[in-house]
Design a protein around this motif. Sequence first.
Motif, mmCIF file in Angstrom:
data_model
loop_
_atom_site.group_PDB
_atom_site.id
_atom_site.type_symbol
_atom_site.label_atom_id
_atom_site.label_comp_id
_atom_site.label_asym_id
_atom_site.label_seq_id
_atom_site.Cartn_x
_atom_site.Cartn_y
_atom_site.Cartn_z
ATOM 1 N N GLU A 1 -22.040 1.451 -54.741
ATOM 2 C CA GLU A 1 -20.731 0.768 -53.721
ATOM 3 C C GLU A 1 -21.287 0.963 -52.603
ATOM 4 O O GLU A 1 -20.366 0.144 -51.942
ATOM 5 C CB GLU A 1 -19.630 1.587 -54.360
ATOM 6 C CG GLU A 1 -19.029 1.269 -55.587
ATOM 7 C CD GLU A 1 -17.888 2.138 -55.691
ATOM 8 O OE1 GLU A 1 -17.387 2.133 -56.878
ATOM 9 O OE2 GLU A 1 -17.458 2.962 -54.918
ATOM 10 N N LEU A 2 -22.261 1.589 -51.963
ATOM 11 C CA LEU A 2 -22.277 1.614 -50.508
ATOM 12 C C LEU A 2 -22.542 0.126 -50.065
ATOM 13 O O LEU A 2 -23.243 -0.417 -50.702
ATOM 14 C CB LEU A 2 -23.386 2.658 -50.137
ATOM 15 C CG LEU A 2 -23.097 4.190 -50.119
ATOM 16 C CD1 LEU A 2 -24.224 4.930 -50.030
ATOM 17 C CD2 LEU A 2 -21.808 4.710 -49.436
ATOM 18 N N PRO A 3 -22.065 -0.186 -48.956
ATOM 19 C CA PRO A 3 -22.092 -1.381 -48.616
ATOM 20 C C PRO A 3 -23.958 -1.889 -48.413
ATOM 21 O O PRO A 3 -24.504 -1.072 -47.615
ATOM 22 C CB PRO A 3 -21.367 -1.787 -47.385
ATOM 23 C CG PRO A 3 -20.511 -0.726 -47.332
ATOM 24 C CD PRO A 3 -20.903 0.414 -48.205
ATOM 25 N N VAL B 1 -31.642 10.832 -46.658
ATOM 26 C CA VAL B 1 -31.298 11.669 -45.902
ATOM 27 C C VAL B 1 -29.912 11.546 -44.753
ATOM 28 O O VAL B 1 -29.324 12.419 -44.715
ATOM 29 C CB VAL B 1 -32.130 12.806 -45.181
ATOM 30 C CG1 VAL B 1 -32.904 13.443 -46.462
ATOM 31 C CG2 VAL B 1 -33.087 12.078 -44.281
ATOM 32 N N ARG B 2 -30.038 10.446 -44.169
ATOM 33 C CA ARG B 2 -28.961 10.267 -42.962
ATOM 34 C C ARG B 2 -28.074 9.183 -43.444
ATOM 35 O O ARG B 2 -26.886 9.072 -42.815
ATOM 36 C CB ARG B 2 -29.890 9.773 -41.791
ATOM 37 C CG ARG B 2 -30.689 10.830 -40.936
ATOM 38 C CD ARG B 2 -29.914 11.938 -40.728
ATOM 39 N NE ARG B 2 -28.868 11.758 -39.993
ATOM 40 C CZ ARG B 2 -28.769 11.787 -38.749
ATOM 41 N NH1 ARG B 2 -29.764 12.004 -37.823
ATOM 42 N NH2 ARG B 2 -27.317 11.607 -38.202
ATOM 43 N N VAL B 3 -28.406 8.251 -44.372
ATOM 44 C CA VAL B 3 -27.238 7.303 -44.665
ATOM 45 C C VAL B 3 -26.578 7.765 -45.866
ATOM 46 O O VAL B 3 -25.353 7.707 -46.095
ATOM 47 C CB VAL B 3 -27.894 5.964 -44.658
ATOM 48 C CG1 VAL B 3 -26.603 5.040 -45.064
ATOM 49 C CG2 VAL B 3 -28.515 5.511 -43.527
ATOM 50 N N ILE B 4 -27.368 7.930 -47.068
ATOM 51 C CA ILE B 4 -26.803 7.949 -48.348
ATOM 52 C C ILE B 4 -26.242 9.442 -48.576
ATOM 53 O O ILE B 4 -25.072 9.548 -48.918
ATOM 54 C CB ILE B 4 -27.941 7.466 -49.498
ATOM 55 C CG1 ILE B 4 -28.280 5.982 -49.544
ATOM 56 C CG2 ILE B 4 -27.147 7.737 -50.960
ATOM 57 C CD1 ILE B 4 -29.353 5.506 -50.117
ATOM 58 N N ILE B 5 -27.031 10.209 -48.567
ATOM 59 C CA ILE B 5 -26.446 11.790 -48.911
ATOM 60 C C ILE B 5 -25.095 12.198 -48.011
ATOM 61 O O ILE B 5 -24.253 12.421 -48.777
ATOM 62 C CB ILE B 5 -27.529 12.881 -48.833
ATOM 63 C CG1 ILE B 5 -28.756 12.495 -49.995
ATOM 64 C CG2 ILE B 5 -27.091 14.306 -49.024
ATOM 65 C CD1 ILE B 5 -29.918 13.405 -49.857
#
Lengths: 261, 286
Positions: free
Chosen positions: B174-176, B195-199
Motif C-alpha cells: 500500500e505504500l505509494p 531500511v530507510r523507507v519501508i521498515i
Amino acid sequence: MSFIEVNDIWKTYGDNVVLERVKTNVHAGEFITIVGASGCGKTTFLKMLLGTEYPTRGKILLNGKPIPQEPSEDRGIVFQKYSVFPHLTALQNLVLTIELEQSRWLAHLFGSAYRLADEQAREMLAMVGLQHAANQYPHELSGGMQQRLAIAQALMKQPKVLLLDEPFGALDPGIRADMHELILKIWNQTKINVFMITHDLKEGFYLGTRLWVIDKIRHDAQAPNAYGATITYDIPVGQCDNSTLNEIDQSLEHSRKEHAA
Amino acid sequence: MDEPLLLRNGTMKRVMNIHPGTVGKVLLGMLPFILTIIVYLWASGVRLEANPNDKLMPSLTTIGAAIERLAFEPSKRTGDYELWSDTTASLQRLTLGVLIAALIGLLIGILNGAIPLVRANLSPYITILSLIPPMAILPILFIVFGLGELSKVMLIVIGITPFIMRDLQARTLELPAEQLIKAQTLGASTWQVMVRVIIPQILPRLIQAVRLSLGPAWLFLIAAEAIAAEQGLGYRIFLVRRYLSMDVILPYVVWITVLAFLADWLLRQISYRAFPWFHSQLQDKS
C-alpha cells in the motif's frame, strides 16, 4: 549533440496505441512544459524519461546513451503528491539524500559527517524558504510547503534532469504563483533541464522556454485507440503570440470533447 | 449533555446528531459494567438463598476469599503464590510467542511486499499455510516439541504469524509507488529503500497488527495450557473446573481480561510516542 534524443518512439499496450512517432531533440538547459488532454500519454512520456515505463519501439538517448530503464540519480522527480517521506521531518528528508550516498549499509550518518550533512540540508531548506520548518513532519506542512520540500529533496542530488508531473496541480492559485517564482529561480541558478507536465496552458507559456502539446493527429471514430498521440506543437516560448495560444487552446478543447464522447 | 437537544423551532435533533459530553460519555460507558455487576449480584443472591451450597454463582465474599488464597497465601502443595506464578508463566509464553511471530511476520511480510521475486516465490505458499487451522495441528506440536514450554510458544507463533505476515505484506504494497520511485531517484539501493523507507513506515503498522493478534494469541495460549501444563492462567481455570470452582474461575477470567487490556493499551501508547507522524496521518484520513 543533443542532450536528449527521442528517436521515433511508440508506446502500445496490446492494441491500444498511446504514443506514436514521437521524435524530438532537447538541448541542455531547456525548460520544457508539456500540455495535453488527460489520458493523452504525456505522463507515459514522462515515465519513459524517468525509467519506469519503456518505449515499445524506438529509443530515448540521454547524452548519447540509452536512458537507464529504472529510476536513477541523474533524473530527479516531483510528483503531484506523495513525493516526500511522511516519517521524516523536513530536515531529515533532505539529510536522507546524503546518508543514502555516504552510508551504504546503515544509511545513517553520525558525528561530524552528520553535522556536515545537516548543514548542507539546512542550506537547501533555506533556498526553498523552509528554514523555519526544519523539524516539522510533512503532514504539518501545507501543500505548497510539501512541494517545496519535494523539489529541494530532488535538487539535493544535483540531477541533470528534473521531471515535474503536475507538481502544482493541487495548489491554490496564489501559492502556485510563489511556486512558479521558486522554480524559475532554481532553473536560472542551476540551468538544469526541466520537463514539466501541466494542465494549465498559461502556466506552460509562462514558465517554459519551449512548449510541447501532446495530442492525436489521426482519429478513427470506430477505434479511438488505434492511433496514438504525438507532439503536435513544439514552440519556443517567447516567440509566440496570443493567436497561437488560442489555436492550441481550441485544439485541446476539441480533443477533450472527443475524449469525452 | 453539552449541546442542546432541541432545535430553535422546538423539535428534537436527529438522534445521530446528538453527541454525549465528556461526563456523559464516561457515565454511558460505565453503565453496562455496573449493570452486569448488579445483575450478577442479584442472581447470585437469589440462588444462594435457595441453596447456600450453590457453586455456580458464588458471592463476592467467597470470590474475595478465593482471591486472597490464590494471590496472597503460598500454596500448600508447591509453596508458590499461585495467581502470580500462573501469571508469570502465561505472560512469558505469550510475550515470547508474540515476539517471535512479530519478528518473522515483519521480515517475511516486508520481503513479500517489497520484492516481487520473493512475493512470487512465497506468497501462494503462505496463503495456503495460513488456511491451516492451528488448533488442528496442536497434537503435532505436542508430538514434535514435547509437552514443555516450546510447544505452547510454537502454537502461538504458528497461530498468529500468518496473519501478521499477510497484513504487513498488504501494508507494504500500500505504500505509494511514488515514494519508492523517489527514493530510487535519490540513489537508494534496494537495501537502503528497505531500511530507510519501508521498515520505518511499516513498524507502526506492525504494532497495529500485533494488537489485533493479541486476542487470538490469548486463545491459543489458553488452549495449549488447558491441554498440557503445570502452571499458567489457562491451566488453573481448566484444573479447578473439575471442582466447579467458579470462585476461582471468575476472578481469573477478569484478571486475564485486565491483562489483555493492559497489553493493548501499552502497545497503543508505545505507538503514539514512537510514531507521532503515523497517527496524525490517520487523523487526516478520518
